[in-house]
Scaffold this motif. Structure first.
Motif, mmCIF file in Angstrom:
data_model
loop_
_atom_site.group_PDB
_atom_site.id
_atom_site.type_symbol
_atom_site.label_atom_id
_atom_site.label_comp_id
_atom_site.label_asym_id
_atom_site.label_seq_id
_atom_site.Cartn_x
_atom_site.Cartn_y
_atom_site.Cartn_z
ATOM 1 N N THR A 1 -7.558 -9.771 -2.585
ATOM 2 C CA THR A 1 -7.524 -8.389 -3.058
ATOM 3 C C THR A 1 -8.896 -7.757 -3.273
ATOM 4 O O THR A 1 -9.179 -6.681 -2.746
ATOM 5 C CB THR A 1 -6.740 -8.329 -4.380
ATOM 6 N N SER B 1 -7.304 -15.873 7.100
ATOM 7 C CA SER B 1 -5.915 -16.342 7.210
ATOM 8 C C SER B 1 -5.158 -15.533 8.262
ATOM 9 O O SER B 1 -4.055 -15.894 8.640
ATOM 10 C CB SER B 1 -5.206 -16.189 5.860
ATOM 11 N N ASN C 1 -7.721 -17.732 -6.391
ATOM 12 C CA ASN C 1 -7.004 -17.133 -7.520
ATOM 13 C C ASN C 1 -7.696 -15.859 -7.956
ATOM 14 O O ASN C 1 -8.466 -15.872 -8.905
ATOM 15 C CB ASN C 1 -6.885 -18.111 -8.697
ATOM 16 N N ASP D 1 -5.209 3.621 9.895
ATOM 17 C CA ASP D 1 -3.824 3.475 9.488
ATOM 18 C C ASP D 1 -3.657 3.690 7.984
ATOM 19 O O ASP D 1 -2.644 4.220 7.525
ATOM 20 C CB ASP D 1 -3.355 2.084 9.885
ATOM 21 N N LEU E 1 -4.728 -9.956 3.653
ATOM 22 C CA LEU E 1 -3.836 -9.093 4.430
ATOM 23 C C LEU E 1 -2.700 -8.488 3.616
ATOM 24 O O LEU E 1 -2.429 -7.295 3.696
ATOM 25 C CB LEU E 1 -3.279 -9.881 5.626
ATOM 26 N N ARG E 2 -2.034 -9.293 2.813
ATOM 27 C CA ARG E 2 -0.840 -8.777 2.107
ATOM 28 C C ARG E 2 -1.171 -7.711 1.078
ATOM 29 O O ARG E 2 -0.305 -6.934 0.708
ATOM 30 C CB ARG E 2 -0.087 -9.929 1.447
ATOM 31 N N ARG E 3 -2.408 -7.687 0.590
ATOM 32 C CA ARG E 3 -2.782 -6.702 -0.431
ATOM 33 C C ARG E 3 -3.629 -5.565 0.134
ATOM 34 O O ARG E 3 -4.103 -4.711 -0.594
ATOM 35 C CB ARG E 3 -3.572 -7.382 -1.566
ATOM 36 N N ALA E 4 -3.860 -5.586 1.443
ATOM 37 C CA ALA E 4 -4.731 -4.587 2.068
ATOM 38 C C ALA E 4 -4.068 -3.216 2.077
ATOM 39 O O ALA E 4 -2.857 -3.088 1.867
ATOM 40 C CB ALA E 4 -5.057 -5.012 3.496
ATOM 41 N N GLN E 5 -4.872 -2.180 2.317
ATOM 42 C CA GLN E 5 -4.329 -0.823 2.382
ATOM 43 C C GLN E 5 -3.765 -0.594 3.783
ATOM 44 O O GLN E 5 -4.347 0.080 4.624
ATOM 45 C CB GLN E 5 -5.386 0.198 1.964
ATOM 46 N N GLY E 6 -2.594 -1.161 3.992
ATOM 47 C CA GLY E 6 -1.898 -1.035 5.270
ATOM 48 C C GLY E 6 -2.294 -2.128 6.245
ATOM 49 O O GLY E 6 -3.304 -2.812 6.065
ATOM 50 N N GLN F 1 -8.963 3.603 3.890
ATOM 51 C CA GLN F 1 -9.313 2.250 4.336
ATOM 52 C C GLN F 1 -8.764 2.049 5.749
ATOM 53 O O GLN F 1 -7.763 1.381 5.964
ATOM 54 C CB GLN F 1 -8.819 1.218 3.331
ATOM 55 N N PRO G 1 -13.572 1.489 -3.862
ATOM 56 C CA PRO G 1 -12.727 1.369 -2.667
ATOM 57 C C PRO G 1 -13.016 2.371 -1.554
ATOM 58 O O PRO G 1 -12.235 2.430 -0.605
ATOM 59 C CB PRO G 1 -11.314 1.531 -3.224
ATOM 60 N N VAL H 1 -10.797 -7.284 0.202
ATOM 61 C CA VAL H 1 -10.326 -6.354 1.238
ATOM 62 C C VAL H 1 -10.133 -4.934 0.720
ATOM 63 O O VAL H 1 -10.327 -3.975 1.463
ATOM 64 C CB VAL H 1 -9.037 -6.838 1.949
ATOM 65 N N THR H 2 -9.716 -4.788 -0.545
ATOM 66 C CA THR H 2 -9.524 -3.418 -1.034
ATOM 67 C C THR H 2 -10.782 -2.905 -1.733
ATOM 68 O O THR H 2 -10.828 -1.756 -2.141
ATOM 69 C CB THR H 2 -8.335 -3.302 -2.001
ATOM 70 N N CYS H 3 -11.793 -3.762 -1.867
ATOM 71 C CA CYS H 3 -13.064 -3.329 -2.468
ATOM 72 C C CYS H 3 -12.818 -2.679 -3.823
ATOM 73 O O CYS H 3 -13.230 -1.531 -4.057
ATOM 74 C CB CYS H 3 -13.808 -2.383 -1.526
ATOM 75 N N THR H 4 -12.153 -3.411 -4.704
ATOM 76 C CA THR H 4 -11.744 -2.854 -6.004
ATOM 77 C C THR H 4 -12.901 -2.220 -6.771
ATOM 78 O O THR H 4 -12.694 -1.253 -7.485
ATOM 79 C CB THR H 4 -11.116 -3.948 -6.899
ATOM 80 N N GLY I 1 -5.702 -1.786 7.669
ATOM 81 C CA GLY I 1 -6.699 -2.108 6.646
ATOM 82 C C GLY I 1 -6.925 -3.607 6.580
ATOM 83 O O GLY I 1 -8.055 -4.080 6.464
ATOM 84 N N TYR J 1 0.824 -1.210 0.000
ATOM 85 C CA TYR J 1 0.000 0.000 0.000
ATOM 86 C C TYR J 1 0.861 1.265 0.000
ATOM 87 O O TYR J 1 0.538 2.244 -0.677
ATOM 88 C CB TYR J 1 -0.965 0.009 1.185
ATOM 89 N N PRO K 1 -6.879 -0.217 -6.532
ATOM 90 C CA PRO K 1 -6.674 -0.067 -5.088
ATOM 91 C C PRO K 1 -5.697 -1.049 -4.446
ATOM 92 O O PRO K 1 -5.597 -1.092 -3.227
ATOM 93 C CB PRO K 1 -8.085 -0.235 -4.515
#
Lengths: 521, 521
Positions: free
Chosen positions: B380, B196, B356, A178, B171-176, A175, B389, B383-386, B179, A145, A389
């Motif tokens: 992705t 996860s 995937n 943080d 988690l790994r693609r979240a906005q922080g 989002q 967002p 969590v990021t609500c593409t 997030g 991010y 995003p």
């Protein structure tokens, strides 16, 4: 965007449990097989530049360093893991976890804020297999991010041009808290001048700005709410009848602009007066709570002229709805008229702030349409990166026990390039970077003035010959033996690299040496 | 998705400086004008349902309560404010800030996780003008993303249907980091079964899941890395030659499926063996690191059959690339074949996990295409609500000193409906909610069995007559006199309201009483 210094924030934003469960099940399987101490290396990179563009800015390094430096499990963490891992997990594994830290981990990274490209390994994380595996999710979360929003800010800056001031004001739409704080921090690195976020000023020294919202304006109904009625403006020793003074100016402004006095909102005038009494040196109201032309602009001019008469310099106005370009032109015309008519030169330097759902596209359009906007405030589209995003950074195993490792996937683009690499930025005779070259770590580095052949990414299988005037090692060891080491890394902040944006869509900026079998990768 | 209980987390995620600077300049102007203690009320609502849909889930209340309960400025906070507010700010104002808390604030809110609609005031925040103004940005930040991601999860759940298990893994693609944590928590409220994210399990009790990544598989090269070679499976007292046993099964599987033994990856087999030795009760490997059909599936079957022979029940497989539907059908066919051929009934209950880049759309398509996927992992896009967002919750002043307040904007949709309101959910004879009714707080409430006329939102100026069988007050006082009060609020979690989704695009679900002049608002 100032220095790329690392401020002294001691706490990591990421507790070690903020990761995926499978990192622990894998760590256990390594431990059970006696492989947890095997030396391994992972690479962190993204596969495509974000926003359909030709570049990205790398960011989040500082947070990664805080994370690895403080990476340790508490008793409470370990007890929780005991409760969620399968009951067969041997007790000794939890003792192993309790004693873990990153003292055996080496982190090599591109400097914070550097212009980077897809498929270039931005970070290398080397150390004991189980430990470097456990770091995956957290490092990705911290880089993805931060790099995305930093890159987004750079795109807004490019769209805005160098002149206009840019204000980040997205906290409320971010989002999470943080997400907002991260955005305020990294959009500043990406080219924004100011933020509305006070905590970002407090923690990271980003300059903060802001004056008033519509709610402030609409909370006033009549001039009776202005207090004290015969007022001492802040810092002024002599009481003046600021209300009467302003009323006089309002009449003159209405005459000048042939405006109807009856349409002027008294509550709005009261709000402006109260604000000016509180902050006579910082008068910048939002003028569209009711109607810019029929009320807000007239009220602003009256209060601002009264302030000028008393020796203060009003700052400007904010527009927050409607057609910002057209309104800014109208407002500027009125400012010039007042300046000429009343011989008030301070009105020539008033600023106009525009804030209304600005996107990268509408920012670019500002440059095509006539307008008088000096400062643009950007919120939602900047901080949540509506255009895309998330950034897809991945963390891939490239070596175990000195042997290169790769993944071959059902999706060819998910396959990886095996082996540890070095990355060199090649600079031409004009001092411009023109290529990022990936070599295997075991190969000799390219040399200035010496021709070399490489395979530009995405150009079939044909090699090209290039001769760099200068060679810079793009990544530096930033963490080793448990210590952060931020040396004098050659930084490539984006303003030095504007020419890259022009060419990046036309030619490849990433190459591999013949020894790296990138075709199979 | 379990109970909507508030877990005991004592720390607020939002320090009081995490807000916009203008909240402080406005607070100062109120204070300077002696208006800071005037009773005022703000309403929090959004103007459009997210994702182009007909509903939203309200979430973030718990975080808002923690925030208001702990809202206090430290000396350090106040010193920082002194450095960024204009120098003219009177010192007494900082003493005022130092003593502030939310003991005079009343918060009325819809319960966490409730289905809600656009333009309905979800929260009312009443109290001293300067204090409730200062809360704006933080409350918006806490509600906006929580509600957005919760609503997104509900849409994924609706697309997936009630049968399939849903795993959040973004988690790994979240906005922080936050997030990611917020997403794990509120997607669970929105209908996801698992996450996860270990920290979400730790803090909020969300069930966690996960086994292995590709890096684990690719870290193995040969069977020599399996250890101990003659193995005691976890919890099993007798050593067995698990490798030879599995090799025997691999030969039988290859014969059954007429597969080429030469294409099987030995490293992958070693990885699966090691994992099965570590967790014989929890064997669920990712089988597409090289090739599902030529290697991963065969290796899985061999290890799983060996486990079955030893009395364990393997769990299943994960597919992470390519055409998940087609592959899941192929995999299921092989499972059935093994079950029949080797009389291993455990193979009939193996689960197939698909992960995937799943979007709401591809989730919906899963129901149209033949597939055998039991658990879907979503990252992705969830969590990021593409798709959208950010949620546009706003916080608008509706009353000061008992007098209604409104804003009239250059953009008509940005205008507000003045006055404090009550919101009632009207229930029909079948127990289904059919309308959310907004009345002015001073009006008498609607009564069960009594006809009333209202103006459905967006239906011109024509009123309709409705007779509720039951009337529920949608919002409750949840914070007053500095205390959190979570009573027995009637909760409307989304599963009780599936019928709403069907009708929400066809008819308005929000109405105003004639007394609320919503046309001018």
């Amino acid at each position: 965007f100032g220095e790329l210094q690392v401020p002294e924030i001691s706490a990591s934003r990421v507790p070690p449990l903020l990761t995926d469960l499978y990192q622990f099940t894998m760590a256990y399987a390594y431990w059970r097989a006696g492989r947890h101490q095997e030396p391994a290396a992972f690479e962190l990179f993204f596969r495509d530049n974000p926003f359909g563009g030709g570049f990205s800015l790398f960011a989040g390094l500082h947070d990664c360093l805080l994370f690895v430096r403080s990476f340790r499990f508490t008793d409470e963490d370990v007890e929780f893991l005991r409760s969620v891992l399968p009951p067969a997990t041997e007790p000794a594994f939890f003792q192993f976890l309790r004693g873990l830290d990153c003292s055996g981990v080496m982190l090599r990274s591109v400097p914070e804020g550097t212009v980077v490209f897809a498929r270039v390994p931005l970070m290398e994380v080397a150390g004991p297999l189980a430990v470097v595996q456990l770091l995956e999710t957290s490092l990705l979360c911290l880089v993805n991010y931060a790099s995305l929003v930093c890159s987004n800010a750079a795109r807004f800056r490019l769209a805005a041009g160098p002149r206009r001031k840019l204000l980040e004001m997205g906290l409320r739409r971010a989002q999470g808290p943080d997400g907002g704080l991260t955005a305020s921090r990294y959009t500043h690195i990406g080219g924004f001048d100011l933020t509305s976020n006070v905590q970002a000023g407090f923690l990271f020294g980003v300059p903060v700005a802001g004056t008033m919202a519509h709610s402030y304006v609409t909370s006033f109904t009549s001039l009776e709410e202005v207090w004290p009625q015969v007022s001492m403006l802040n810092g002024d020793p002599d009481p003046v009848d600021f209300i009467s003074l302003t009323k006089g100016w309002l009449t003159r402004v209405c005459e000048l602009l042939r405006a109807e006095h009856g349409k002027i909102r008294e509550g709005e005038l009261a709000a402006f007066l109260s604000y000016a009494i509180a902050y006579p040196q910082n008068f910048l109201p939002v003028i569209d709570s009711y109607s810019v032309g029929c009320s807000g602009l007239l009220n602003f001019c009256a209060v601002a002229l009264a302030l000028c008469e008393l020796g203060y310099r009003p700052v400007g106005v904010r527009l927050d709805s409607g057609d910002l370009c057209r309104q800014s032109v109208d407002v500027r015309r009125v400012f010039r008229l007042c300046s000429e008519q009343f011989s008030i030169s301070a009105f020539d330097s008033l600023i106009i702030v525009g804030t209304n759902n600005i996107s990268e596209q509408s920012m670019a359009e500002l440059n095509k349409k006539e307008n008088e906007i000096d400062v643009v405030g950007v919120g939602t589209h900047l901080v949540t990166c509506t255009k895309q995003p998330s950034l897809g950074c991945v963390y891939k195993l490239v070596e175990v026990r000195g042997r290169p490792r790769m993944k071959i996937s059902e999706d060819p683009e998910k396959s990886t390039v095996p082996g540890r690499k070095h990355v060199y930025r090649l600079i031409d005779a004009e001092g411009h970077p023109f290529l990022d070259l990936q070599c295997l770590a075991v190969e000799p580095p390219p040399e200035a003035g010496v021709s070399l052949s490489c395979y530009p990414l995405g150009c079939d299988n044909s090699s090209v010959s290039v001769t760099p005037a200068q060679v810079v090692c793009l990544r530096q060891e930033v963490f080793t033996k448990g210590q952060v080491r931020l040396g004098r890394a050659t930084s490539f902040p984006f303003r030095q690299l504007v020419h890259i944006f022009v060419f990046s869509s036309e030619k490849s900026l990433v190459g591999f040496t013949p020894e790296v079998d990138w075709k199979s990768g």
